[in-house]
Design a protein around this motif. Structure first.
Motif, short mmCIF file in Angstrom:
data_model
loop_
_atom_site.label_atom_id
_atom_site.label_comp_id
_atom_site.label_asym_id
_atom_site.label_seq_id
_atom_site.Cartn_x
_atom_site.Cartn_y
_atom_site.Cartn_z
N GLU A 6 0.84 -1.21 0.00
CA GLU A 6 0.00 0.00 0.00
C GLU A 6 0.87 1.26 0.00
N MET A 7 1.91 1.24 0.84
CA MET A 7 2.77 2.42 0.90
C MET A 7 3.49 2.62 -0.44
N LYS A 8 4.01 1.54 -0.97
CA LYS A 8 4.69 1.63 -2.25
C LYS A 8 3.73 2.08 -3.35
N SER A 9 2.55 1.50 -3.35
CA SER A 9 1.57 1.87 -4.37
C SER A 9 1.15 3.33 -4.25
N CYS A 10 1.02 3.80 -3.02
CA CYS A 10 0.62 5.20 -2.80
C CYS A 10 1.66 6.16 -3.37
N LEU A 11 2.95 5.92 -3.02
CA LEU A 11 4.00 6.81 -3.50
C LEU A 11 4.25 6.63 -4.99
N ALA A 12 4.11 5.38 -5.48
CA ALA A 12 4.26 5.16 -6.91
C ALA A 12 3.18 5.88 -7.70
N GLU A 13 1.99 5.90 -7.14
CA GLU A 13 0.89 6.61 -7.81
C GLU A 13 1.18 8.11 -7.87
N GLN A 14 1.76 8.61 -6.80
CA GLN A 14 2.12 10.03 -6.81
C GLN A 14 3.16 10.33 -7.88
N LEU A 15 4.19 9.47 -7.95
CA LEU A 15 5.22 9.67 -8.98
C LEU A 15 4.63 9.49 -10.37
N GLY A 16 3.71 8.54 -10.52
CA GLY A 16 3.08 8.33 -11.82
C GLY A 16 2.31 9.55 -12.28
N GLU A 17 1.63 10.22 -11.36
CA GLU A 17 0.88 11.43 -11.72
C GLU A 17 1.83 12.52 -12.19
N VAL A 18 3.00 12.62 -11.51
CA VAL A 18 3.97 13.63 -11.92
C VAL A 18 4.56 13.29 -13.29
N LEU A 19 4.80 11.97 -13.53
CA LEU A 19 5.34 11.56 -14.81
C LEU A 19 4.41 11.89 -15.97
N SER A 20 3.13 11.78 -15.73
CA SER A 20 2.18 12.14 -16.79
C SER A 20 2.25 13.62 -17.11
N LYS A 21 2.63 14.41 -16.13
CA LYS A 21 2.74 15.86 -16.36
C LYS A 21 3.95 16.19 -17.25
N ILE A 22 4.99 15.38 -17.13
CA ILE A 22 6.19 15.68 -17.93
C ILE A 22 6.21 14.88 -19.23
N SER A 23 5.08 14.23 -19.56
CA SER A 23 4.91 13.50 -20.83
C SER A 23 5.80 12.25 -20.91
N TRP A 24 6.09 11.64 -19.80
CA TRP A 24 6.82 10.37 -19.82
C TRP A 24 5.89 9.26 -20.30
N PRO A 25 6.31 8.36 -21.20
CA PRO A 25 7.69 8.05 -21.58
C PRO A 25 8.08 8.57 -22.96
N THR A 26 7.61 9.73 -23.36
CA THR A 26 8.04 10.28 -24.65
C THR A 26 9.49 10.73 -24.55
N VAL A 27 10.14 10.79 -25.69
CA VAL A 27 11.54 11.20 -25.73
C VAL A 27 11.71 12.65 -25.31
N SER A 28 10.65 13.43 -25.50
CA SER A 28 10.72 14.86 -25.16
C SER A 28 10.39 15.16 -23.71
N ALA A 29 10.28 14.14 -22.87
CA ALA A 29 9.95 14.35 -21.45
C ALA A 29 10.95 15.30 -20.80
N ASP A 30 10.38 16.30 -20.06
CA ASP A 30 11.23 17.32 -19.44
C ASP A 30 10.72 17.59 -18.03
N ALA A 31 11.57 17.35 -17.04
CA ALA A 31 11.18 17.54 -15.63
C ALA A 31 11.77 18.79 -15.03
N SER A 32 12.37 19.64 -15.85
CA SER A 32 13.04 20.82 -15.30
C SER A 32 12.06 21.82 -14.68
N ASN A 33 10.84 21.88 -15.21
CA ASN A 33 9.85 22.84 -14.70
C ASN A 33 8.82 22.19 -13.79
#
Length: 801
Positions: A206-233
């Motif tokens: 549950e703890m892993k899933s909770c934090l993984a879900e948080q990271l997954g939401e952030v990854l969708s914001k940076i367009s991962w897994p596209t090659v143009s993914a950018d986390a600088s902003n």
């Protein structure tokens, strides 16, 4: 006076005691007294010590009386103590009985039972119920404690993973302690231990899933897994990434370094879904005969996302306060996160191809190339592994998944098939003059192709990291094929020997073609095919023994053999083979401990023995053939009557034409077929054989005139002229014949300063010292000895005319 009186009294006492009947015991006592007195008073002079004896007896009597009184006192005290102890025991027994009666009365009153036995049974049942209640209370308290810790961790995970780890670690310790006590109590709380373990596992998920879900939401914001993914902003990306790292820190500290990092698993999740879509479904890309497709796909993923990993992920890892995380390489961790995808694919694919030889072989080779690419192109090495420890995914396929047995079987069948095709080829036993250097012994085409086959096998298993697997390939395939090839060559030599000896005895039914293949140039070619192939394979094995790959394998073999011999000489070293069996296939140095040695020593040694045998047969064939050609020449008997015209040019005897031509033919073939050192060695032995024949059958059997000597010299010179086309100074191998030619051509009446025949004969036969002197002047001292010179001179007609 007193003495006399005592003697009288004693005598009267004795008479009195003997006169009056007495009790038997008194008689015994009196007898002892009598013996004592007789012993002490044997003469009258002994009575003088009577006073001393009386005083001693009185003193002893006093001491005995004192001891008797003391013993009576102690006995009285003991009787008193025993009486008091018996009285005390009696009182205690009475009190115990009273207490027992009181307990039985109360027990019957409490349990309303008629007898004490029934009351005790009812009381034990009540105590058992109380014990079960107490256990149930503890059971429930542990469950409640597990729930409390779980709820505390769930609340903390939303704020800070560090806060959640405190109750989680407590719950984990609780689970371990319960399991330990559970094992000590012989599995007394199976359900409780199982419940707490499951609760701990579910909490972690549950703890892993909770934090993984948080990271997954952030990854969708940076367009991962596209090659143009950018986390600088997107600053949340770093925070979400670090939270998962913090959650994993206890596992990292525990030494679980080979597990993928949790945030890297989240990064790999969408790539895993893409992989499964293409290579685990019904798509055309999912083909069991094309493992290179999904392997190339994984390689391309690493190549594609390396810039993102280096620019974004690597700084996050390096900034961690935990050194076990800060030291990690982002690309390596990304590959580690992708490998479970590959393992699952292999697990499903391998059962489908295990019984399909070509597919299995192709798959293993593609896996080997993939491992090599990970090491060499991406520098992959899982965290915690030192250089050389990572055995690759191929090792997992061959060992963990059990693919090695099937694979080596396929490779052996393939190699043997290629080997048989090589030997069955029409040009297999054609001497190849183009594939080696001009000054090397020429092998057959089968030997060249066999070398290529064995080197191909080496390249197939060179990337393997398992010592046992490498040694199995070496012994089961390479050495096995080398042994078969050796047996083929050896059988050819044995057949040549048998047929040659039969021909020597004029065997019936031998065809003309067979005779030609065993004699003359035909026989020489046949032997040279074996010789060249044998030498070529022997040299190949010597070269392979110096290859770094085989050197490392040899060093490891020696090290393992030493350890095995120290522990148990029969310990298996490779598969089912022990040290001695491995040594029989490779080298005796494995068991002897010698420093010098190589993996192919035994096999190369058998090839060397065959080469030496074949070389000896070549020399015998050459010598025998030329001797046969010289048979007509040896029948010339008119050497003493030969005359010559000084003005006519010297020509060789007709009987020498064929021997010279045969010599030229043999040497011409050998010169272009074997290496110069081999040619020189063979020629020297061949020339020695011809020299012995000429000496024994011509020189020592005939008389020579000067003209006959010159003719013999001309004939032998023709052999030297022919040999001189292929070797320098051919006469050096026939020094005795050369010296004989000098002696047979000596003349009398020669020019001033030259030694004549008569002088030579005189000095040679005069004495040994003068004979050696004249030989030195003629330059023959190193060619012949004195007896041989005399033997030749005796054949000169003019010397004795």
């Amino acid at each position: 006076m007193f003495g006399f009186f005592f003697f009288f009294l004693l005598s009267s006492f004795v008479l009195f005691t003997t006169a009056i009947p007495q009790d038997p015991r008194n008689r015994d006592r009196d007898a002892r007294v009598e013996d004592y007195l007789n012993d002490r008073f044997q003469t009258l002079s002994d009575l003088e010590s009577l006073d001393e004896i009386l005083n001693a007896v009185q003193t002893q009597q006093s001491q005995l009386r004192t001891q008797l009184q003391s013993a009576e006192t102690r006995a009285e005290k003991a009787r008193t103590a025993v009486s008091e102890h018996s009285h005390s025991l009696l009182i205690q027994a009475q009190l115990f009985q009273q207490n027992q009666d009181d307990i039985d009365l109360r027990l019957r009153a409490t349990t309303s039972s008629d007898t004490a036995k029934d009351a005790a049974a009812k009381f034990e049942a009540s105590m058992e119920k109380l014990h079960r209640l107490d256990v149930a209370k503890g059971y429930v308290s542990l469950i409640l404690r597990a729930h409390e810790l779980s709820d505390e961790a769930r609340k903390g995970i939303q704020k800070d993973p560090k806060l959640a780890l405190v109750p989680y670690n407590k719950l984990q310790r609780l689970s371990k302690e319960l399991k330990s006590r559970h094992e000590e109590m012989e599995d007394a709380a199976v359900h409780l231990v199982d419940y707490v373990e499951k609760t701990t596992g579910l909490l972690w998920d549950e703890m892993k899933s909770c934090l993984a879900e948080q990271l997954g939401e952030v990854l969708s914001k940076i367009s991962w897994p596209t090659v143009s993914a950018d986390a600088s902003n997107v600053p949340e990306f770093g925070k979400a990434f670090e939270k998962l790292l913090v959650l994993q820190e206890p596992g990292i500290e525990a030494g679980l370094g080979d597990n993928p990092l949790l945030p890297m698993e989240v990064l790999a999740k969408p790539l895993e879904l893409r992989f499964r879509y293409h290579f685990e479904g019904d798509r055309q890309t999912n083909r069991i005969d094309k493992p290179e497709w999904f392997l190339a796909h994984l390689s391309s993923l690493v190549t594609t996302y390396t810039p993102f990993l280096l620019s974004v992920i690597q700084p996050l890892l390096a900034s961690s306060a935990n050194p076990r995380i800060a030291q990690r390489d982002a690309v390596n961790e990304f590959i580690t996160a992708l490998l479970p995808v590959l393992r699952r694919k292999i697990h499903h694919l391998l059962p489908q191809i295990l019984d399909q030889a070509q597919l299995l072989s192709h798959f293993i080779h593609e896996m080997i190339k993939f491992d090599a690419e990970l090491r060499e192109v991406f520098g992959y090495m899982p965290y915690g592994c030192t250089d050389g420890e990572w055995k690759g995914v191929t090792h997992e396929v061959l060992v963990i998944e059990g693919g090695f047995v099937g694979w080596i079987k396929v490779e052996k069948e393939f190699a043997l098939s290629r080997y048989h095709n090589i030997l069955d080829a029409e040009d297999a036993w054609v001497i190849d003059y183009e594939s080696v250097e001009p000054k090397e012994t020429k092998p057959t085409k089968s030997a060249i192709r066999l070398r290529d086959l064995l080197e191909t096998v080496t390249e197939r298993y060179r990337p393997l990291t398992s010592f046992t697997q490498r040694l199995r390939f070496l012994i089961d395939i390479q050495i096995s094929i080398l042994d078969q090839y050796h047996d083929r060559l050896h059988s050819s030599v044995e057949a040549f020997k048998m047929l040659s000896s039969s021909i020597a005895r004029a065997v019936q039914g031998t065809s003309k073609e067979e005779v030609q293949s065993l004699t003359g140039i035909g026989g020489l070619k046949r032997l040279c095919k074996v010789y060249g192939s044998t030498m070529f394979m022997e040299n190949c094995m010597r070269d392979w023994g110096e290859d770094i790959f085989f050197l490392e394998l040899w060093e490891e073999l020696q090290e393992r053999a030493r350890k095995a011999q120290q522990n148990n000489a029969n310990q298996n070293l490779a598969g089912t083979m022990n040290v001695q069996e491995v040594a029989n296939f490779t080298s005796n140095a494995v068991t002897s401990g010698e420093e010098d040695g190589a993996l192919f020593d035994e096999t190369a040694g058998s090839y060397k023995a065959l080469r030496i045998t074949t070389e000896s047969m070549i020399i015998d064939l050459l010598t025998g053939s030329i001797k046969e050609e010289l048979r007509g020449y040896s029948k010339i008997t008119l050497w003493s009557s030969v005359t010559s015209d000084p003005s006519a040019p010297s020509t060789i005897s007709p009987e020498m034409v064929q021997p010279a031509a045969a010599t030229n033919s043999f040497l011409s073939f050998l010169f272009k077929t074997v290496a110069p050192p081999v040619f020189k060695r063979i020629y020297c032995k061949f020339a020695a054989g011809i020299q012995a024949y000429l000496w024994d059958n011509i020189l020592m059997r005939n008389q020579f005139s000067l003209a006959g000597g010159k003719q013999f010299t001309t004939d032998v010179g023709e052999l030297w002229n022919v040999s001189g086309r292929y070797i320098e100074d051919p006469e050096a191998s026939m020094k005795r014949v050369k010296a004989a030619c000098v002696l047979l051509t000596l003349e009398d009446g020669q020019e001033e300063g030259k030694i004549g025949l008569k002088e030579v004969v005189q000095r040679v036969f005069e004495d040994n010292e003068r004979a050696r002197g004249i030989l030195e002047e003629l330059g023959l001292v190193e060619c012949v000895n004195t007896s041989e010179v005399r033997g030749v001179l005796q054949r000169r007609v003019e010397a004795w005319a």
